[in-house]
Design an enzyme around this catalytic site. Structure first.
Site, mmCIF file in Angstrom:
data_model
loop_
_atom_site.group_PDB
_atom_site.id
_atom_site.type_symbol
_atom_site.label_atom_id
_atom_site.label_comp_id
_atom_site.label_asym_id
_atom_site.label_seq_id
_atom_site.Cartn_x
_atom_site.Cartn_y
_atom_site.Cartn_z
ATOM 1 N N ALA A 33 -59.901 4.189 -8.352
ATOM 2 C CA ALA A 33 -58.783 5.128 -8.528
ATOM 3 C C ALA A 33 -59.137 6.571 -8.128
ATOM 4 O O ALA A 33 -58.234 7.357 -7.815
ATOM 5 C CB ALA A 33 -58.301 5.084 -9.973
ATOM 6 N N HIS A 35 -60.969 7.471 -5.404
ATOM 7 C CA HIS A 35 -60.687 7.543 -3.964
ATOM 8 C C HIS A 35 -59.173 7.524 -3.711
ATOM 9 O O HIS A 35 -58.662 8.253 -2.852
ATOM 10 C CB HIS A 35 -61.281 6.323 -3.230
ATOM 11 C CG HIS A 35 -62.767 6.170 -3.375
ATOM 12 N ND1 HIS A 35 -63.344 5.171 -4.122
ATOM 13 C CD2 HIS A 35 -63.798 6.867 -2.844
ATOM 14 C CE1 HIS A 35 -64.663 5.263 -4.043
ATOM 15 N NE2 HIS A 35 -64.965 6.282 -3.283
ATOM 16 N N GLN A 59 -77.641 9.695 4.298
ATOM 17 C CA GLN A 59 -77.617 10.406 3.017
ATOM 18 C C GLN A 59 -78.332 9.666 1.898
ATOM 19 O O GLN A 59 -78.320 10.104 0.752
ATOM 20 C CB GLN A 59 -76.185 10.775 2.614
ATOM 21 C CG GLN A 59 -75.303 9.613 2.210
ATOM 22 C CD GLN A 59 -73.873 10.059 2.020
ATOM 23 O OE1 GLN A 59 -73.165 10.395 2.980
ATOM 24 N NE2 GLN A 59 -73.406 10.097 0.773
ATOM 25 N N LEU A 190 -65.153 7.736 -12.835
ATOM 26 C CA LEU A 190 -65.209 6.548 -11.980
ATOM 27 C C LEU A 190 -66.216 6.755 -10.859
ATOM 28 O O LEU A 190 -66.316 7.843 -10.288
ATOM 29 C CB LEU A 190 -63.837 6.263 -11.369
ATOM 30 C CG LEU A 190 -62.720 5.870 -12.327
ATOM 31 C CD1 LEU A 190 -61.478 5.466 -11.535
ATOM 32 C CD2 LEU A 190 -63.138 4.732 -13.237
ATOM 33 N N SER A 191 -66.958 5.698 -10.565
ATOM 34 C CA SER A 191 -67.929 5.749 -9.472
ATOM 35 C C SER A 191 -68.182 4.320 -9.004
ATOM 36 O O SER A 191 -68.201 3.390 -9.818
ATOM 37 C CB SER A 191 -69.239 6.366 -9.963
ATOM 38 O OG SER A 191 -70.283 6.056 -9.062
ATOM 39 N N ARG A 193 -70.843 3.236 -8.254
ATOM 40 C CA ARG A 193 -72.132 2.812 -8.819
ATOM 41 C C ARG A 193 -72.016 2.378 -10.284
ATOM 42 O O ARG A 193 -72.989 1.854 -10.827
ATOM 43 C CB ARG A 193 -73.168 3.935 -8.671
ATOM 44 C CG ARG A 193 -73.594 4.146 -7.214
ATOM 45 C CD ARG A 193 -74.689 5.186 -7.093
ATOM 46 N NE ARG A 193 -75.293 5.200 -5.767
ATOM 47 C CZ ARG A 193 -75.108 6.181 -4.866
ATOM 48 N NH1 ARG A 193 -74.332 7.202 -5.154
ATOM 49 N NH2 ARG A 193 -75.707 6.122 -3.691
#
Ligand code: AMP
Length: 285
Positions: A33, A35, A59, A190-191, A193
């Site tokens: 959510a 993104h 990165q 939120l992630s 990961r």
């Protein structure tokens, strides 16, 4: 129907066909959510939105999770497709380079490097080369897509500042818009990961957002409370799961807060090998 492009050539052909103003959302995919909130905002601002999905090798450090980073293109496309349908007459173009060479041609020997404190402290100190990787890929994508505006989550606050710095230094005619952090009801940001976390980890991880809120409350919008908040930070850091927890100027990331109008509390809490990033801005007077 979302248009999916997998080579730079296809992207350039498409972009040169309609030199209209576009918004742009760069991501590494495995959408959640957070993104989607960037995409929604871009779609409300522009008729055409370019959305990139690229797990950027530059990165990631050698010991980091590049290989196991979740890659879920089909699922991501389905989410975007569903959202696009909600926005009539709007178009999303997904650029998901099929291979890294689409972004970095063979022999690639460039680095876009924002120098100085902003990229060398905090995440920059813990992940050497990380921000060079970020600014290099974002520059390449900006150069290919030439958006009017690009949307970044404030979840990666330091990244947002590094990109703003790059755009400013290189005189890129692109507006950088920072978007609020989307959280679970529990407070956890939120992630992609978060899926590395066990149920137990998820409970422990709430320390992160709770601590940020506690510090914000302690500061209570008043400069004179910063000292007390910093004492609280010192106590909190006795828990060795913190990579860092710092109160810095929201624009410069300086620790000198004498003239600050807004501060940002930046933190990384680590559970196992998973580093959870969060931050909170506090206006002060
Ligand atoms: P990533 O795919 O993790 O590189 O993230 C792509 C973009 O989404 C970045 O600008 C992130 O800051 C943003 N983003 C990631 N998580 C969140 C979140 N929880 N809320 C808002 N934006 C986010």
């Amino acid at each position: 129907m979302v248009l999916l492009l997998k080579t730079t050539q296809e992207l350039l052909t498409e972009r040169n066909k309609d030199k209209i103003k576009v918004g742009f959302v760069p991501t590494m995919g495995n959408l959640h959510a957070g993104h989607i909130s960037l995409l929604k905002r871009a779609l409300s601002d522009y008729d055409v939105v370019y959305f990139s999905i690229f797990v950027n090798p530059k990165q990631f450090g050698p010991q980091e999770d590049f290989n196991r980073y979740p890659r879920t293109l089909e699922q991501d496309l389905a989410l975007i497709e569903a959202l696009e349908k909600e926005y009539q007459n709007k178009k999303v173009i997904v650029f998901a380079p099929a291979r890294a060479e689409e972004i970095y041609p063979p022999g690639f020997a460039q680095t876009v490097s924002v120098r100085g404190d902003i990229s060398e402290i905090l995440e920059g100190a813990i992940r050497p080369g990380h921000f060079d990787g970020v600014s290099t890929v974002v520059f390449q994508l900006f150069d290919l897509i030439k958006p009017q505006e690009a949307y970044f989550g404030l979840k990666d606050y330091q990244q947002y500042l590094v990109i703003k710095h790059m755009v400013n230094d290189l005189l890129l005619p692109i507006k950088i818009t920072g978007m609020p952090i989307i959280r679970e009801e529990s407070g956890l940001a939120l992630s992609s990961r978060n899926q590395y976390l066990s149920e137990q980890d998820k409970i422990v991880s709430l320390t992160l957002s709770k601590t940020l809120l506690k510090l914000k409350k302690l500061i209570d919008g008043k400069k004179e409370n910063l000292e007390m908040a910093n004492q609280e930070v010192e106590q909190t850091l006795k828990d060795k799961n913190w990579n860092y927890l710092e109160i810095r100027d929201a624009d410069t990331l300086s620790t000198d807060l004498t003239n600050s109008k807004e501060v940002t509390i930046l933190a990384v809490y680590q559970l196992g090998t998973t580093r959870l990033l969060d931050n909170l801005q506090v206006t002060i007077s």
